[in-house]
Design a protein around this motif. Structure first.
Motif, mmCIF file in Angstrom:
data_model
loop_
_atom_site.group_PDB
_atom_site.id
_atom_site.type_symbol
_atom_site.label_atom_id
_atom_site.label_comp_id
_atom_site.label_asym_id
_atom_site.label_seq_id
_atom_site.Cartn_x
_atom_site.Cartn_y
_atom_site.Cartn_z
ATOM 1 N N GLU A 212 35.199 33.918 59.857
ATOM 2 C CA GLU A 212 34.561 33.335 58.678
ATOM 3 C C GLU A 212 33.758 34.379 57.902
ATOM 4 N N GLU A 213 33.144 35.332 58.608
ATOM 5 C CA GLU A 213 32.431 36.416 57.932
ATOM 6 C C GLU A 213 33.402 37.298 57.149
ATOM 7 N N ALA A 214 34.576 37.542 57.726
ATOM 8 C CA ALA A 214 35.592 38.324 57.019
ATOM 9 C C ALA A 214 36.037 37.600 55.757
ATOM 10 N N ASP A 215 36.162 36.285 55.825
ATOM 11 C CA ASP A 215 36.546 35.507 54.648
ATOM 12 C C ASP A 215 35.506 35.646 53.538
ATOM 13 N N GLU A 216 34.241 35.668 53.898
ATOM 14 C CA GLU A 216 33.193 35.851 52.895
ATOM 15 C C GLU A 216 33.325 37.211 52.226
ATOM 16 N N ALA A 217 33.598 38.243 53.008
ATOM 17 C CA ALA A 217 33.765 39.584 52.448
ATOM 18 C C ALA A 217 34.980 39.648 51.534
ATOM 19 N N ILE A 218 36.047 38.972 51.924
ATOM 20 C CA ILE A 218 37.257 38.935 51.090
ATOM 21 C C ILE A 218 36.976 38.173 49.806
ATOM 22 N N GLY A 219 36.176 37.119 49.891
ATOM 23 C CA GLY A 219 35.797 36.383 48.687
ATOM 24 C C GLY A 219 35.042 37.260 47.705
ATOM 25 N N LYS A 220 34.128 38.087 48.217
ATOM 26 C CA LYS A 220 33.376 39.007 47.358
ATOM 27 C C LYS A 220 34.312 40.053 46.752
ATOM 28 N N LEU A 221 35.261 40.546 47.547
ATOM 29 C CA LEU A 221 36.245 41.516 47.053
ATOM 30 C C LEU A 221 37.057 40.924 45.908
ATOM 31 N N ILE A 222 37.504 39.687 46.078
ATOM 32 C CA ILE A 222 38.287 39.020 45.029
ATOM 33 C C ILE A 222 37.450 38.829 43.773
ATOM 34 N N GLU A 223 36.201 38.425 43.953
ATOM 35 C CA GLU A 223 35.293 38.242 42.818
ATOM 36 C C GLU A 223 35.129 39.552 42.044
ATOM 37 N N ASP A 224 34.953 40.658 42.774
ATOM 38 C CA ASP A 224 34.781 41.959 42.125
ATOM 39 C C ASP A 224 36.056 42.388 41.398
ATOM 40 N N MET A 225 37.203 42.133 42.011
ATOM 41 C CA MET A 225 38.462 42.508 41.370
ATOM 42 C C MET A 225 38.699 41.697 40.102
ATOM 43 N N LYS A 226 38.347 40.440 40.126
ATOM 44 C CA LYS A 226 38.487 39.614 38.925
ATOM 45 C C LYS A 226 37.583 40.123 37.817
ATOM 46 N N ALA A 227 36.358 40.516 38.165
ATOM 47 C CA ALA A 227 35.412 41.010 37.174
ATOM 48 C C ALA A 227 35.897 42.300 36.519
ATOM 49 N N LYS A 228 36.665 43.088 37.259
ATOM 50 C CA LYS A 228 37.171 44.366 36.760
ATOM 51 C C LYS A 228 38.569 44.244 36.154
ATOM 52 N N GLY A 229 39.119 43.031 36.141
ATOM 53 C CA GLY A 229 40.425 42.811 35.546
ATOM 54 C C GLY A 229 41.583 43.386 36.333
ATOM 55 N N ILE A 230 41.440 43.466 37.651
ATOM 56 C CA ILE A 230 42.501 44.051 38.488
ATOM 57 C C ILE A 230 42.964 43.084 39.579
ATOM 58 N N PHE A 231 42.703 41.801 39.358
ATOM 59 C CA PHE A 231 43.094 40.810 40.367
ATOM 60 C C PHE A 231 44.476 40.219 40.102
ATOM 61 N N GLU A 232 44.725 39.778 38.888
ATOM 62 C CA GLU A 232 45.921 39.004 38.591
ATOM 63 C C GLU A 232 47.220 39.762 38.860
ATOM 64 N N ASP A 233 47.223 41.081 38.663
ATOM 65 C CA ASP A 233 48.461 41.837 38.855
ATOM 66 C C ASP A 233 48.548 42.479 40.237
ATOM 67 N N THR A 234 47.732 41.988 41.178
ATOM 68 C CA THR A 234 47.728 42.520 42.543
ATOM 69 C C THR A 234 48.481 41.589 43.488
ATOM 70 N N HIS A 235 49.320 42.171 44.346
ATOM 71 C CA HIS A 235 49.902 41.440 45.469
ATOM 72 C C HIS A 235 48.992 41.625 46.684
ATOM 73 N N PHE A 236 48.694 40.552 47.371
ATOM 74 C CA PHE A 236 47.873 40.614 48.581
ATOM 75 C C PHE A 236 48.729 40.216 49.786
ATOM 76 N N ILE A 237 48.535 40.915 50.891
ATOM 77 C CA ILE A 237 49.206 40.569 52.143
ATOM 78 C C ILE A 237 48.145 40.476 53.232
ATOM 79 N N LEU A 238 48.102 39.365 53.934
ATOM 80 C CA LEU A 238 47.190 39.187 55.065
ATOM 81 C C LEU A 238 47.945 39.473 56.357
ATOM 82 N N LEU A 239 47.415 40.409 57.147
ATOM 83 C CA LEU A 239 48.092 40.814 58.377
ATOM 84 C C LEU A 239 47.137 40.801 59.557
#
Length: 311
Positions: A212-239
């Motif tokens: 759950e802590e990792a999910d919070e960190a990933i949420g912050k990462l996604i938020e930052d990427m959206k703010a910088k305009g680099i989220f929508e054209d990114t492919h994400f893979i969870l491994l």
């Protein structure tokens, strides 16, 4: 007059040859189809652990893509062989990494295919050689994880000690922003979830909390990427590499050998879960497909799981 005609013909043949070679060169160059691929690697996540933990950010992210709960690890179900398989599309039979103590100098069997430095070919090598414009980054916090990877194909490598991973998440976003106009592959890994299982047992409250802590960190990462305009054209893979039972792993039980695997992005269907056979050896082949690379090392055994791509 005859000599002049011959010279003209020879010049014409030369020009045609050069033109054809130029066209062939352009045709053979690799044009990236994916703008950016970010690998979210969490060590030691079992299917039961993933389904038990609360991870709203991962749910929202991969709810628009595809997720598998029947992906098989390679044997042995331990860390280094499986992460190597993710990044090389080979099993221990191909890459030779059979345990966590493997090094290039200390191994039981050499890889079946090697680069000039003795490493089994990774996805980073494949991309760099066929698409030189690609940028690659590798962030990790378990020291041995880098051992099977030839760092000459990595533009940025960052290691954090003591299970720390938050700064690596920030560095990954910064790398993505810096190279937002270049195709890039970013490997972002943390071992803290695995260590929680070893210390407190798999499925303990502490283990679930680590996810759950990792999910919070990933949420912050996604938020930052959206703010910088680099989220929508990114492919994400969870491994992940393996599950666990009790305080450990390495066996062949279903809880150790079956793991979650997820993907989302512009090229991926929005169809929730998929049931087609999948393996940790498939990951690098999928990444290559995302970037439009189809000339793969002969020894790679990974395949593209059916039904995950739109086309």
């Amino acid at each position: 007059m005859k000599i002049k005609n011959i010279s003209y013909v020879l010049l014409l043949i030369l020009l045609v040859t050069v033109s054809c070679n130029s066209v062939k060169s352009v045709a053979n160059s690799k044009v990236p189809t994916a703008k950016r691929v970010m690998v979210l690697g969490l060590d030691g996540i079992s299917v039961a652990g993933y389904k038990t933990a609360k991870h709203p950010n991962l749910d929202e992210l991969f709810g628009k893509g595809m997720i598998s709960f029947n992906t098989r690890t390679v044997m042995p179900s331990v860390t280094l062989p499986n992460w190597t398989s993710h990044l090389t599309s080979g099993g221990p039979e191909q890459h030779g990494v059979d345990g966590n103590d493997w090094t290039l100098e200390k191994n039981n069997i050499p890889p079946v295919e090697q680069d000039e430095n003795g490493y089994y070919p990774s996805i980073f090598k494949v991309l760099k050689e066929q698409m030189p414009v690609v940028k690659t980054a590798y962030y990790y916090n378990w020291a041995s994880l880098i051992n099977p990877i030839n760092k000459r194909y990595l533009d940025e490598v960052r290691f954090l000690e003591n299970d720390e991973y938050h700064q690596n998440y920030k560095s990954a976003v910064q790398f993505a922003e810096t190279y937002k106009n270049d195709p890039s592959l970013i490997f972002l890994y943390s071992v803290h979830t695995d260590h929680a299982g070893h210390k407190h047992k798999w499925m303990s409250q502490e283990y679930i909390k680590a996810i759950e802590e990792a999910d919070e960190a990933i949420g912050k990462l996604i938020e930052d990427m959206k703010a910088k305009g680099i989220f929508e054209d990114t492919h994400f893979i969870l491994l992940t590499d393996h599950g666990g039972r009790g305080h450990g792993h390495g066996g062949v039980s279903e809880t150790e050998m079956t793991v979650p695997w997820a993907i989302v992005g512009p090229q991926i269907k929005n169809a929730a879960s998929f049931q087609s056979p999948n393996s940790n050896t498939n990951t690098a082949a999928v990444i290559a497909r995302l970037f439009g690379i189809d000339d793969l090392p002969e020894s790679w055994v990974g395949k593209i799981p059916s039904g995950i791509f739109k086309n």
